[in-house]
Scaffold this active site. Structure first.
Site, PDB file in Angstrom:
ATOM      1  N   ASP A 117       0.757  -1.240   0.000  1.00  0.00           N
ATOM      2  CA  ASP A 117       0.000   0.000   0.000  1.00  0.00           C
ATOM      3  C   ASP A 117       0.795   1.302   0.000  1.00  0.00           C
ATOM      4  N   CYS A 172     -15.956  -8.752 -15.962  1.00  0.00           N
ATOM      5  CA  CYS A 172     -17.036  -7.819 -15.618  1.00  0.00           C
ATOM      6  C   CYS A 172     -18.149  -7.923 -16.667  1.00  0.00           C
ATOM      7  N   CYS A 175     -21.787  -5.944 -17.072  1.00  0.00           N
ATOM      8  CA  CYS A 175     -22.245  -5.429 -15.768  1.00  0.00           C
ATOM      9  C   CYS A 175     -21.737  -4.002 -15.534  1.00  0.00           C
ATOM     10  N   CYS A 178     -21.341  -1.379 -10.187  1.00  0.00           N
ATOM     11  CA  CYS A 178     -20.520  -0.520  -9.325  1.00  0.00           C
ATOM     12  C   CYS A 178     -20.597   0.937  -9.801  1.00  0.00           C
ATOM     13  N   CYS A 182     -22.206   3.976  -7.373  1.00  0.00           N
ATOM     14  CA  CYS A 182     -21.306   4.928  -6.710  1.00  0.00           C
ATOM     15  C   CYS A 182     -22.033   6.261  -6.502  1.00  0.00           C
ATOM     16  N   CYS A 225     -15.258   3.431   2.143  1.00  0.00           N
ATOM     17  CA  CYS A 225     -16.543   3.154   1.489  1.00  0.00           C
ATOM     18  C   CYS A 225     -16.430   1.792   0.802  1.00  0.00           C
ATOM     19  N   CYS A 232     -21.017  -5.762  -6.004  1.00  0.00           N
ATOM     20  CA  CYS A 232     -20.402  -6.566  -7.072  1.00  0.00           C
ATOM     21  C   CYS A 232     -20.794  -8.042  -6.961  1.00  0.00           C
TER      22      CYS A 232
HETATM   23  C1  B12 Z   1      -4.310   6.088  -3.933  1.00  0.00           C
HETATM   24  C2  B12 Z   1      -5.118   4.907  -3.489  1.00  0.00           C
HETATM   25  C3  B12 Z   1      -6.480   5.097  -3.263  1.00  0.00           C
HETATM   26  C4  B12 Z   1      -7.197   6.385  -3.636  1.00  0.00           C
HETATM   27  C5  B12 Z   1      -7.439   6.393  -5.166  1.00  0.00           C
HETATM   28  C6  B12 Z   1      -8.072   5.092  -5.694  1.00  0.00           C
HETATM   29  C7  B12 Z   1      -7.680   4.684  -7.091  1.00  0.00           C
HETATM   30  N1  B12 Z   1      -8.552   3.909  -7.715  1.00  0.00           N
HETATM   31  O1  B12 Z   1      -6.594   5.005  -7.586  1.00  0.00           O
HETATM   32  C8  B12 Z   1      -8.489   6.277  -2.767  1.00  0.00           C
HETATM   33  C9  B12 Z   1      -8.238   6.971  -1.433  1.00  0.00           C
HETATM   34  C10 B12 Z   1      -9.740   6.872  -3.379  1.00  0.00           C
HETATM   35  C11 B12 Z   1      -8.560   4.774  -2.542  1.00  0.00           C
HETATM   36  C12 B12 Z   1      -9.730   4.105  -2.235  1.00  0.00           C
HETATM   37  C13 B12 Z   1      -9.810   2.738  -2.031  1.00  0.00           C
HETATM   38  N2  B12 Z   1      -8.777   1.885  -1.912  1.00  0.00           N
HETATM   39 CO1  B12 Z   1      -6.938   2.361  -2.312  1.00  0.00          CO
HETATM   40  N3  B12 Z   1      -5.151   2.628  -2.816  1.00  0.00           N
HETATM   41  C14 B12 Z   1      -4.510   3.636  -3.306  1.00  0.00           C
HETATM   42  C15 B12 Z   1      -3.048   3.271  -3.580  1.00  0.00           C
HETATM   43  C16 B12 Z   1      -2.173   3.834  -2.449  1.00  0.00           C
HETATM   44  C17 B12 Z   1      -2.521   3.744  -4.928  1.00  0.00           C
HETATM   45  C18 B12 Z   1      -3.466   3.457  -6.115  1.00  0.00           C
HETATM   46  C19 B12 Z   1      -2.946   4.073  -7.387  1.00  0.00           C
HETATM   47  O2  B12 Z   1      -1.774   3.925  -7.716  1.00  0.00           O
HETATM   48  N4  B12 Z   1      -3.820   4.785  -8.099  1.00  0.00           N
HETATM   49  C20 B12 Z   1      -3.465   5.382  -9.343  1.00  0.00           C
HETATM   50  C21 B12 Z   1      -4.205   4.651 -10.448  1.00  0.00           C
HETATM   51  C22 B12 Z   1      -3.832   5.281 -11.762  1.00  0.00           C
HETATM   52  O3  B12 Z   1      -3.692   3.331 -10.390  1.00  0.00           O
HETATM   53  P1  B12 Z   1      -4.609   2.039 -10.086  1.00  0.00           P
HETATM   54  O4  B12 Z   1      -5.931   2.429  -9.607  1.00  0.00           O
HETATM   55  O5  B12 Z   1      -3.814   1.087  -9.256  1.00  0.00           O
HETATM   56  O6  B12 Z   1      -4.772   1.508 -11.554  1.00  0.00           O
HETATM   57  C23 B12 Z   1      -3.736   0.876 -12.307  1.00  0.00           C
HETATM   58  C24 B12 Z   1      -4.237  -0.404 -12.929  1.00  0.00           C
HETATM   59  O7  B12 Z   1      -5.643  -0.445 -12.767  1.00  0.00           O
HETATM   60  C25 B12 Z   1      -3.892  -0.308 -14.392  1.00  0.00           C
HETATM   61  N5  B12 Z   1      -4.834  -0.906 -15.338  1.00  0.00           N
HETATM   62  C26 B12 Z   1      -4.716  -2.187 -15.667  1.00  0.00           C
HETATM   63  N6  B12 Z   1      -5.602  -2.491 -16.608  1.00  0.00           N
HETATM   64  C27 B12 Z   1      -6.326  -1.392 -16.924  1.00  0.00           C
HETATM   65  C28 B12 Z   1      -7.326  -1.215 -17.878  1.00  0.00           C
HETATM   66  C29 B12 Z   1      -7.853   0.070 -18.043  1.00  0.00           C
HETATM   67  C30 B12 Z   1      -8.909   0.297 -19.083  1.00  0.00           C
HETATM   68  C31 B12 Z   1      -7.385   1.117 -17.230  1.00  0.00           C
HETATM   69  C32 B12 Z   1      -7.906   2.492 -17.421  1.00  0.00           C
HETATM   70  C33 B12 Z   1      -6.405   0.887 -16.250  1.00  0.00           C
HETATM   71  C34 B12 Z   1      -5.862  -0.366 -16.125  1.00  0.00           C
HETATM   72  O8  B12 Z   1      -3.695   1.088 -14.657  1.00  0.00           O
HETATM   73  C35 B12 Z   1      -3.475   1.827 -13.469  1.00  0.00           C
HETATM   74  C36 B12 Z   1      -2.088   2.427 -13.474  1.00  0.00           C
HETATM   75  O9  B12 Z   1      -1.166   1.436 -13.331  1.00  0.00           O
HETATM   76  C37 B12 Z   1      -3.125   1.700  -3.563  1.00  0.00           C
HETATM   77  C38 B12 Z   1      -1.878   1.009  -3.015  1.00  0.00           C
HETATM   78  C39 B12 Z   1      -0.746   0.975  -4.020  1.00  0.00           C
HETATM   79  N7  B12 Z   1       0.428   1.344  -3.580  1.00  0.00           N
HETATM   80  O10 B12 Z   1      -0.949   0.611  -5.167  1.00  0.00           O
HETATM   81  C40 B12 Z   1      -4.379   1.407  -2.685  1.00  0.00           C
HETATM   82  C41 B12 Z   1      -5.264   0.240  -3.076  1.00  0.00           C
HETATM   83  C42 B12 Z   1      -5.505   0.335  -4.556  1.00  0.00           C
HETATM   84  N8  B12 Z   1      -6.500   0.538  -2.366  1.00  0.00           N
HETATM   85  C43 B12 Z   1      -7.129  -0.505  -1.937  1.00  0.00           C
HETATM   86  C44 B12 Z   1      -8.405  -0.468  -1.308  1.00  0.00           C
HETATM   87  C45 B12 Z   1      -8.837  -1.719  -0.546  1.00  0.00           C
HETATM   88  C46 B12 Z   1      -9.212   0.685  -1.411  1.00  0.00           C
HETATM   89  C47 B12 Z   1     -10.692   0.809  -1.008  1.00  0.00           C
HETATM   90  C48 B12 Z   1     -11.528  -0.436  -1.290  1.00  0.00           C
HETATM   91  C49 B12 Z   1     -10.744   1.183   0.494  1.00  0.00           C
HETATM   92  C50 B12 Z   1     -12.122   1.495   1.042  1.00  0.00           C
HETATM   93  N9  B12 Z   1     -12.959   0.508   1.263  1.00  0.00           N
HETATM   94  O11 B12 Z   1     -12.443   2.628   1.308  1.00  0.00           O
HETATM   95  C51 B12 Z   1     -11.133   2.034  -1.865  1.00  0.00           C
HETATM   96  C52 B12 Z   1     -11.657   1.583  -3.241  1.00  0.00           C
HETATM   97  C53 B12 Z   1     -11.946   2.719  -4.155  1.00  0.00           C
HETATM   98  C54 B12 Z   1     -11.821   2.304  -5.615  1.00  0.00           C
HETATM   99  N10 B12 Z   1     -12.938   1.938  -6.246  1.00  0.00           N
HETATM  100  O12 B12 Z   1     -10.703   2.302  -6.153  1.00  0.00           O
HETATM  101  C55 B12 Z   1      -6.384  -1.796  -2.266  1.00  0.00           C
HETATM  102  C56 B12 Z   1      -7.087  -2.534  -3.421  1.00  0.00           C
HETATM  103  C57 B12 Z   1      -7.117  -4.043  -3.271  1.00  0.00           C
HETATM  104  C58 B12 Z   1      -7.767  -4.697  -4.463  1.00  0.00           C
HETATM  105  N11 B12 Z   1      -8.340  -5.862  -4.244  1.00  0.00           N
HETATM  106  O13 B12 Z   1      -7.756  -4.189  -5.572  1.00  0.00           O
HETATM  107  C59 B12 Z   1      -4.931  -1.229  -2.599  1.00  0.00           C
HETATM  108  C60 B12 Z   1      -4.169  -2.012  -3.671  1.00  0.00           C
HETATM  109  C61 B12 Z   1      -4.161  -1.238  -1.259  1.00  0.00           C
HETATM  110  C62 B12 Z   1      -3.597  -2.623  -0.930  1.00  0.00           C
HETATM  111  N12 B12 Z   1      -2.280  -2.780  -0.960  1.00  0.00           N
HETATM  112  O14 B12 Z   1      -4.318  -3.565  -0.687  1.00  0.00           O
HETATM  113  N13 B12 Z   1      -7.342   4.179  -2.712  1.00  0.00           N
HETATM  114  S1  SF4 Z   2     -20.021  -4.648 -10.090  1.00  0.00           S
HETATM  115 FE1  SF4 Z   2     -18.265  -6.047 -10.180  1.00  0.00          FE
HETATM  116  S2  SF4 Z   2     -18.602  -7.313 -12.009  1.00  0.00           S
HETATM  117 FE2  SF4 Z   2     -19.971  -5.525 -12.144  1.00  0.00          FE
HETATM  118  S3  SF4 Z   2     -18.776  -4.068 -13.370  1.00  0.00           S
HETATM  119 FE3  SF4 Z   2     -18.399  -3.593 -11.222  1.00  0.00          FE
HETATM  120  S4  SF4 Z   2     -16.556  -4.707 -10.707  1.00  0.00           S
HETATM  121 FE4  SF4 Z   2     -17.313  -5.580 -12.610  1.00  0.00          FE
HETATM  122  S1  SF4 Z   3     -15.432   3.370  -2.820  1.00  0.00           S
HETATM  123 FE1  SF4 Z   3     -17.498   4.307  -2.805  1.00  0.00          FE
HETATM  124  S2  SF4 Z   3     -17.201   6.423  -3.496  1.00  0.00           S
HETATM  125 FE2  SF4 Z   3     -15.315   5.280  -4.005  1.00  0.00          FE
HETATM  126  S3  SF4 Z   3     -15.618   4.581  -6.102  1.00  0.00           S
HETATM  127 FE3  SF4 Z   3     -16.391   2.940  -4.793  1.00  0.00          FE
HETATM  128  S4  SF4 Z   3     -18.580   3.386  -4.510  1.00  0.00           S
HETATM  129 FE4  SF4 Z   3     -17.622   5.235  -5.318  1.00  0.00          FE
END
Ligand code: B12
Ligand code: SF4
Ligand code: SF4
Length: 296
Positions: A117, A172, A175, A178, A182, A225, A232
């Site tokens: 993380d 996915c 579907c 999510c 949101c 959240c 899902c």
């Molecule tokens: C910053 C961060 C957040 C931010 C921003 C979220 C975000 N989506 O980026 C906030 C505070 C909002 C957040 C929220 C949450 N987080 Co968070 N967060 C992080 C953190 C520190 C960095 C994520 C990051 O680099 N974001 C930048 C974006 C650009 O990167 P990314 O989302 O990882 O996406 C990459 C891949 O998806 C890839 N990709 C691959 N294929 C594809 C295809 C397409 C079309 C696209 C566009 C991208 C793509 O591209 C992106 C760039 O590499 C990571 C830990 C880490 N060091 O990685 C945890 C992490 C992602 N979080 C985690 C969790 C659990 C959560 C929450 C569920 C917590 C909660 N219940 O409140 C929520 C979920 C929100 C959500 N729907 O994402 C877990 C996810 C576990 C999992 N099973 O995926 C992580 C991995 C922490 C951990 N080590 O377990 N988080």
């Molecule tokens: S609810 Fe789950 S299966 Fe449906 S689009 Fe979102 S992540 Fe994919």
């Molecule tokens: S964690 Fe909650 S607010 Fe964030 S993307 Fe998911 S549904 Fe939306």
């Protein structure tokens, strides 16, 4: 696995070419909001060889946190499931250091570091490369076996190993539950979350007041959240974790709506002694409770 990890996979430590433009545009669009740390170490975040000298392999692991228990008062402000027990950073770091010790005992001197993380590592990108699951529309990694309620961690080491196939398929399908569910429209495109609109960011990362635009949209969340995961269909297969450290205190589960509204700093300290909730501090949590008090 004896240490309690659910899944493990290995990928070659290389530059994340596909992810580089995605991360760049995410930052350029300000989707990180006030999470300034996301702007740091751009190059390291995309190349594990800049983090660990001689890195050859990234071992990705997942640890289930899906709880058996729930908060008992349905009206009580809600805490995300991942934060029910002790802070996962500490719990996972301890497990990873045992794993690294084991590898060193079996193989000899290995240069490696453990991450989960907080470091400049794209945890989700490595998890997919290691075959743990796919990047879902809510941007979480989903495993076909267990859904998405798991943490991701890595060991980056200088040993060449046999590599797993990346998880290349998307399950996915059509579907969009999510995205539809949101409440703040934070999922702006499949797999792209505008962090600055996410309730998790607003309740945990944001240091200022929560903007009034979000009034009435928080759906009673005071820390994190889970909506986009709760709705899902893949999470119907979630099974409760077996990690003692993630078990919530009974008092936390029994707290009623009014108890949260009257919470004192002393109660906060007892409830969240070793918890990730400490990140918001007492001031942050009470700000959140006040914000959702009038209108969810
Ligand atoms: C910053 C961060 C957040 C931010 C921003 C979220 C975000 N989506 O980026 C906030 C505070 C909002 C957040 C929220 C949450 N987080 Co968070 N967060 C992080 C953190 C520190 C960095 C994520 C990051 O680099 N974001 C930048 C974006 C650009 O990167 P990314 O989302 O990882 O996406 C990459 C891949 O998806 C890839 N990709 C691959 N294929 C594809 C295809 C397409 C079309 C696209 C566009 C991208 C793509 O591209 C992106 C760039 O590499 C990571 C830990 C880490 N060091 O990685 C945890 C992490 C992602 N979080 C985690 C969790 C659990 C959560 C929450 C569920 C917590 C909660 N219940 O409140 C929520 C979920 C929100 C959500 N729907 O994402 C877990 C996810 C576990 C999992 N099973 O995926 C992580 C991995 C922490 C951990 N080590 O377990 N988080
Ligand atoms: S609810 Fe789950 S299966 Fe449906 S689009 Fe979102 S992540 Fe994919
Ligand atoms: S964690 Fe909650 S607010 Fe964030 S993307 Fe998911 S549904 Fe939306």
């Amino acid at each position: 696995m004896r240490l309690g990890f659910a899944q493990c996979g290995i990928a070659a430590a290389t530059f994340l070419e596909e992810e580089a433009p995605r991360l760049e545009s995410w930052l350029k669009n300000g989707h990180h909001g006030q999470m300034g740390y996301m702007e740091n170490h751009f190059d390291k975040r995309l190349d594990p060889r800049l983090l660990v000298d001689g890195a050859k392999s990234v071992i990705s692991l997942s640890l289930n946190y899906f709880p058996m228990e729930q908060q008992s008062d349905p009206e009580a402000p809600r805490i995300s499931k991942y934060a029910y027990g002790q802070d996962y950073h500490t719990v996972i770091k301890d497990k990873l250091s045992l794993l690294l010790d084991f590898i060193r005992r079996e193989i000899g001197e290995v240069n490696g570091r453990a991450f989960t993380d907080s470091a400049p590592v794209l945890d989700r990108a490595w998890a997919t490369r290691a075959g743990l699951g796919w990047v879902a529309k809510n941007s979480n990694i989903i495993s076909k076996k267990s859904g998405s309620f798991f943490f991701i961690a890595e060991l980056i080491i200088d040993l060449e190993l046999e590599y797993d196939q990346p998880f290349a398929t998307d399950h996915c399908g059509s579907c969009t539950r999510c995205i539809d569910a949101c409440p703040t429209d934070a999922i702006i495109a499949p797999a792209v979350v505008d962090g600055s609109k996410c309730i998790s960011y607003l309740t945990i990362e944001l240091k200022d007041e929560i903007p009034a635009d979000f009034s009435g949209k928080m759906q009673n969340w005071m820390f994190g959240c889970d909506i986009c995961q709760d709705v899902c269909p893949w999470n119907r297969f979630s099974i409760p974790h077996k990690v003692d450290a993630f078990k919530p205190q009974e008092q936390l589960l029994q707290m009623k709506k009014e108890d949260w509204q009257d919470i004192t700093e002393d109660v906060f300290r007892v409830l969240f002694k070793n918890s990730a909730v400490k990140r918001t501090k007492f001031k942050g949590l009470t700000r959140n409770i006040d914000f959702i008090k009038v209108k969810h």
